[in-house]
Design a protein around this motif. Structure first.
Motif, PDB file in Angstrom:
ATOM      1  N   PRO A 115      47.459  53.074 -37.668  1.00 44.17           N
ATOM      2  CA  PRO A 115      48.034  54.192 -36.897  1.00 44.17           C
ATOM      3  C   PRO A 115      49.560  54.203 -36.852  1.00 44.17           C
ATOM      4  CG  PRO A 115      46.148  53.271 -35.742  1.00 44.17           C
ATOM      5  CD  PRO A 115      46.432  52.349 -36.903  1.00 44.17           C
ATOM      6  N   ASP A 116      50.202  53.041 -36.949  1.00 46.17           N
ATOM      7  CA  ASP A 116      51.669  53.018 -36.917  1.00 46.17           C
ATOM      8  C   ASP A 116      52.282  53.174 -38.308  1.00 46.17           C
ATOM      9  OD1 ASP A 116      51.180  50.582 -38.103  1.00 46.17           O
ATOM     10  OD2 ASP A 116      52.027  49.364 -36.480  1.00 46.17           O
ATOM     11  N   GLY A 117      51.457  53.273 -39.348  1.00 47.29           N
ATOM     12  CA  GLY A 117      51.957  53.487 -40.698  1.00 47.29           C
ATOM     13  C   GLY A 117      52.596  52.281 -41.346  1.00 47.29           C
ATOM     14  N   ARG A 118      52.433  51.116 -40.755  1.00 47.84           N
ATOM     15  CA  ARG A 118      53.111  49.927 -41.285  1.00 47.84           C
ATOM     16  C   ARG A 118      52.235  49.132 -42.257  1.00 47.84           C
ATOM     17  NH1 ARG A 118      55.349  46.627 -36.248  1.00 47.84           N
ATOM     18  NH2 ARG A 118      56.089  45.310 -37.976  1.00 47.84           N
ATOM     19  N   THR A 119      50.931  49.215 -42.116  1.00 43.10           N
ATOM     20  CA  THR A 119      50.040  48.428 -42.962  1.00 43.10           C
ATOM     21  C   THR A 119      48.894  49.298 -43.475  1.00 43.10           C
ATOM     22  OG1 THR A 119      48.860  47.680 -40.984  1.00 43.10           O
ATOM     23  CG2 THR A 119      50.536  46.212 -41.875  1.00 43.10           C
ATOM     24  N   ILE A 120      48.243  48.821 -44.519  1.00 40.78           N
ATOM     25  CA  ILE A 120      47.134  49.539 -45.133  1.00 40.78           C
ATOM     26  C   ILE A 120      45.970  48.574 -45.316  1.00 40.78           C
ATOM     27  CG2 ILE A 120      46.351  50.761 -47.199  1.00 40.78           C
ATOM     28  CD1 ILE A 120      49.264  51.640 -47.599  1.00 40.78           C
ATOM     29  N   ALA A 121      44.813  48.947 -44.802  1.00 44.73           N
ATOM     30  CA  ALA A 121      43.585  48.186 -45.044  1.00 44.73           C
ATOM     31  C   ALA A 121      42.926  48.725 -46.310  1.00 44.73           C
ATOM     32  CB  ALA A 121      42.642  48.304 -43.852  1.00 44.73           C
ATOM     33  N   PHE A 122      42.248  47.857 -47.036  1.00 43.13           N
ATOM     34  CA  PHE A 122      41.570  48.305 -48.256  1.00 43.13           C
ATOM     35  C   PHE A 122      40.407  47.376 -48.569  1.00 43.13           C
ATOM     36  CE2 PHE A 122      44.785  45.302 -49.612  1.00 43.13           C
ATOM     37  CZ  PHE A 122      44.204  44.590 -50.651  1.00 43.13           C
ATOM     38  N   VAL A 123      39.600  47.770 -49.548  1.00 38.47           N
ATOM     39  CA  VAL A 123      38.399  47.029 -49.939  1.00 38.47           C
ATOM     40  C   VAL A 123      38.623  46.413 -51.311  1.00 38.47           C
ATOM     41  CG1 VAL A 123      35.939  47.225 -50.483  1.00 38.47           C
ATOM     42  CG2 VAL A 123      36.912  48.550 -48.592  1.00 38.47           C
ATOM     43  N   SER A 124      38.256  45.147 -51.467  1.00 39.16           N
ATOM     44  CA  SER A 124      38.422  44.491 -52.762  1.00 39.16           C
ATOM     45  C   SER A 124      37.520  43.266 -52.867  1.00 39.16           C
ATOM     46  CB  SER A 124      39.883  44.068 -52.965  1.00 39.16           C
ATOM     47  OG  SER A 124      40.100  43.567 -54.273  1.00 39.16           O
ATOM     48  N   ASN A 125      37.012  43.020 -54.059  1.00 43.39           N
ATOM     49  CA  ASN A 125      36.279  41.798 -54.363  1.00 43.39           C
ATOM     50  C   ASN A 125      37.253  40.836 -55.029  1.00 43.39           C
ATOM     51  OD1 ASN A 125      34.665  39.734 -55.330  1.00 43.39           O
ATOM     52  ND2 ASN A 125      33.078  41.070 -56.138  1.00 43.39           N
ATOM     53  N   ARG A 126      37.762  39.896 -54.255  1.00 38.48           N
ATOM     54  CA  ARG A 126      38.753  38.957 -54.766  1.00 38.48           C
ATOM     55  C   ARG A 126      38.187  37.537 -54.845  1.00 38.48           C
ATOM     56  NH1 ARG A 126      44.450  40.624 -54.651  1.00 38.48           N
ATOM     57  NH2 ARG A 126      44.391  42.902 -54.709  1.00 38.48           N
ATOM     58  N   THR A 127      36.902  37.455 -55.168  1.00 46.07           N
ATOM     59  CA  THR A 127      36.286  36.157 -55.402  1.00 46.07           C
ATOM     60  C   THR A 127      36.717  35.637 -56.778  1.00 46.07           C
ATOM     61  OG1 THR A 127      34.297  37.212 -56.316  1.00 46.07           O
ATOM     62  CG2 THR A 127      34.295  36.710 -53.957  1.00 46.07           C
ATOM     63  N   GLU A 128      36.323  34.402 -57.084  1.00 48.44           N
ATOM     64  CA  GLU A 128      36.748  33.782 -58.341  1.00 48.44           C
ATOM     65  C   GLU A 128      36.242  34.552 -59.553  1.00 48.44           C
ATOM     66  OE1 GLU A 128      36.505  29.422 -60.594  1.00 48.44           O
ATOM     67  OE2 GLU A 128      35.912  29.639 -58.493  1.00 48.44           O
ATOM     68  N   GLU A 129      35.027  35.121 -59.458  1.00 50.47           N
ATOM     69  CA  GLU A 129      34.460  35.900 -60.552  1.00 50.47           C
ATOM     70  C   GLU A 129      33.847  37.176 -59.989  1.00 50.47           C
ATOM     71  OE1 GLU A 129      34.048  37.683 -63.188  1.00 50.47           O
ATOM     72  OE2 GLU A 129      34.222  35.812 -64.341  1.00 50.47           O
ATOM     73  N   PRO A 130      34.660  38.223 -59.801  1.00 44.01           N
ATOM     74  CA  PRO A 130      34.154  39.450 -59.182  1.00 44.01           C
ATOM     75  C   PRO A 130      32.985  40.094 -59.916  1.00 44.01           C
ATOM     76  CG  PRO A 130      36.555  39.455 -59.260  1.00 44.01           C
ATOM     77  CD  PRO A 130      36.099  38.296 -60.085  1.00 44.01           C
ATOM     78  N   ASP A 131      32.912  39.919 -61.231  1.00 42.99           N
ATOM     79  CA  ASP A 131      31.821  40.534 -61.988  1.00 42.99           C
ATOM     80  C   ASP A 131      30.481  39.849 -61.743  1.00 42.99           C
ATOM     81  OD1 ASP A 131      33.507  42.377 -63.088  1.00 42.99           O
ATOM     82  OD2 ASP A 131      33.770  41.334 -64.999  1.00 42.99           O
ATOM     83  N   ALA A 132      30.481  38.685 -61.105  1.00 41.34           N
ATOM     84  CA  ALA A 132      29.247  37.904 -60.947  1.00 41.34           C
ATOM     85  C   ALA A 132      28.581  38.119 -59.596  1.00 41.34           C
ATOM     86  CB  ALA A 132      29.541  36.416 -61.145  1.00 41.34           C
ATOM     87  N   ASN A 133      29.144  38.964 -58.724  1.00 43.20           N
ATOM     88  CA  ASN A 133      28.549  39.154 -57.403  1.00 43.20           C
ATOM     89  C   ASN A 133      28.887  40.548 -56.879  1.00 43.20           C
ATOM     90  OD1 ASN A 133      31.091  38.963 -55.562  1.00 43.20           O
ATOM     91  ND2 ASN A 133      31.245  37.171 -56.928  1.00 43.20           N
ATOM     92  N   PHE A 134      28.252  40.905 -55.764  1.00 44.09           N
ATOM     93  CA  PHE A 134      28.467  42.222 -55.167  1.00 44.09           C
ATOM     94  C   PHE A 134      29.288  42.135 -53.888  1.00 44.09           C
ATOM     95  CE2 PHE A 134      24.564  42.706 -57.666  1.00 44.09           C
ATOM     96  CZ  PHE A 134      24.896  43.827 -58.428  1.00 44.09           C
ATOM     97  N   ASN A 135      30.005  41.025 -53.701  1.00 42.41           N
ATOM     98  CA  ASN A 135      30.807  40.857 -52.492  1.00 42.41           C
ATOM     99  C   ASN A 135      32.037  41.763 -52.518  1.00 42.41           C
ATOM    100  OD1 ASN A 135      31.618  39.098 -50.039  1.00 42.41           O
ATOM    101  ND2 ASN A 135      33.441  39.119 -51.328  1.00 42.41           N
ATOM    102  N   THR A 136      32.381  42.339 -51.372  1.00 34.72           N
ATOM    103  CA  THR A 136      33.684  42.965 -51.157  1.00 34.72           C
ATOM    104  C   THR A 136      34.127  42.629 -49.748  1.00 34.72           C
ATOM    105  OG1 THR A 136      32.659  45.060 -50.468  1.00 34.72           O
ATOM    106  CG2 THR A 136      33.397  44.904 -52.762  1.00 34.72           C
ATOM    107  N   ASP A 137      35.405  42.492 -49.541  1.00 29.75           N
ATOM    108  CA  ASP A 137      35.958  42.197 -48.221  1.00 29.75           C
ATOM    109  C   ASP A 137      37.037  43.214 -47.869  1.00 29.75           C
ATOM    110  OD1 ASP A 137      34.576  39.713 -47.396  1.00 29.75           O
ATOM    111  OD2 ASP A 137      35.526  38.873 -49.182  1.00 29.75           O
TER     112      ASP A 137
END
Length: 212
Positions: free
Chosen positions: A158-180
């Protein structure tokens, strides 16, 4: 062909806001309600952000001019900036790789990913979707995330200072369906080297939405 329509909740027929001849998607109101923006690829060009001035009228005006096109976008709360999702640029071709008749020689596909193909996308390479902050007044474009990961679903604080987003930043993103859910400063200069991880659930976390 997809068009954007304006619906009056008090009744009346819907009003078409985009014309025929090209598709439009991802409509967004500017924070002050004075502009209606959308994504469109017009005149054979890449997809860009366009906007209609609802106060003064007139034709839609192209807001962004990103060489590779824009995948998604969101308005900053103050209305002065956008966050854009942009795919990494394609590597430059070897200008000497031509046939005797002068035609470009097709480059080979190099498969070095576990997930090497995707519906509607075809063969995958190492080009990733990252977030950029775009200043509407100056046209200044700043990359705020990077790495061998795809970033999506950006949401401004709301204050325009930060942005939340979704990403799979595990060691091997292609090997799982995790996102954080992750958070990055909207004006950072290190391309997202400094990030704050919000969730650690071993599964898909998505659709971040800030409390007012």
């Amino acid at each position: 062909e997809t068009r954007i329509w304006l619906v009056d909740l008090d009744g009346g027929a819907p009003t078409p806001m985009t014309g025929e001849g090209s598709s439009a998607s991802s409509p967004r109101w500017s924070p002050d309600g004075g502009r209606l923006s959308f994504l469109a690829a017009r005149d054979g060009n890449k997809t860009q952000v366009w906007a209609l001035d609802l106060i003064h009228g007139g034709e839609a005006v192209q807001i962004t001019e990103v060489e590779g096109g824009v995948s998604s976008y969101e308005w900053a709360p103050g209305g002065g900036r956008l966050v854009l999702t942009i795919k990494d640029p394609a590597p430059e071709k070897n200008p000497a790789a031509k046939t005797r008749s002068g035609e470009d020689i097709p480059e080979p596909w190099v498969i070095d990913r576990l997930q090497f193909k995707q519906d509607y996308a075809g063969y995958l390479d190492r080009r990733r979707d990252h977030l950029y902050s775009y200043d509407l007044a100056t046209g200044n474009l700043v990359q705020i995330t990077s790495g061998d990961y795809d970033d999506s679903e950006p949401a401004w604080s709301p204050d325009g200072r930060t942005i939340a987003f979704v990403s799979n930043r595990t060691e091997e993103p292609d090997a799982n369906f995790n996102t954080d859910i992750w958070v990055v400063a909207a004006d950072n200069t290190d391309k997202g080297t400094t990030l704050l991880q919000i969730t650690t659930n071993p599964g898909p976390d998505a659709a971040p939405d800030w409390s007012p």
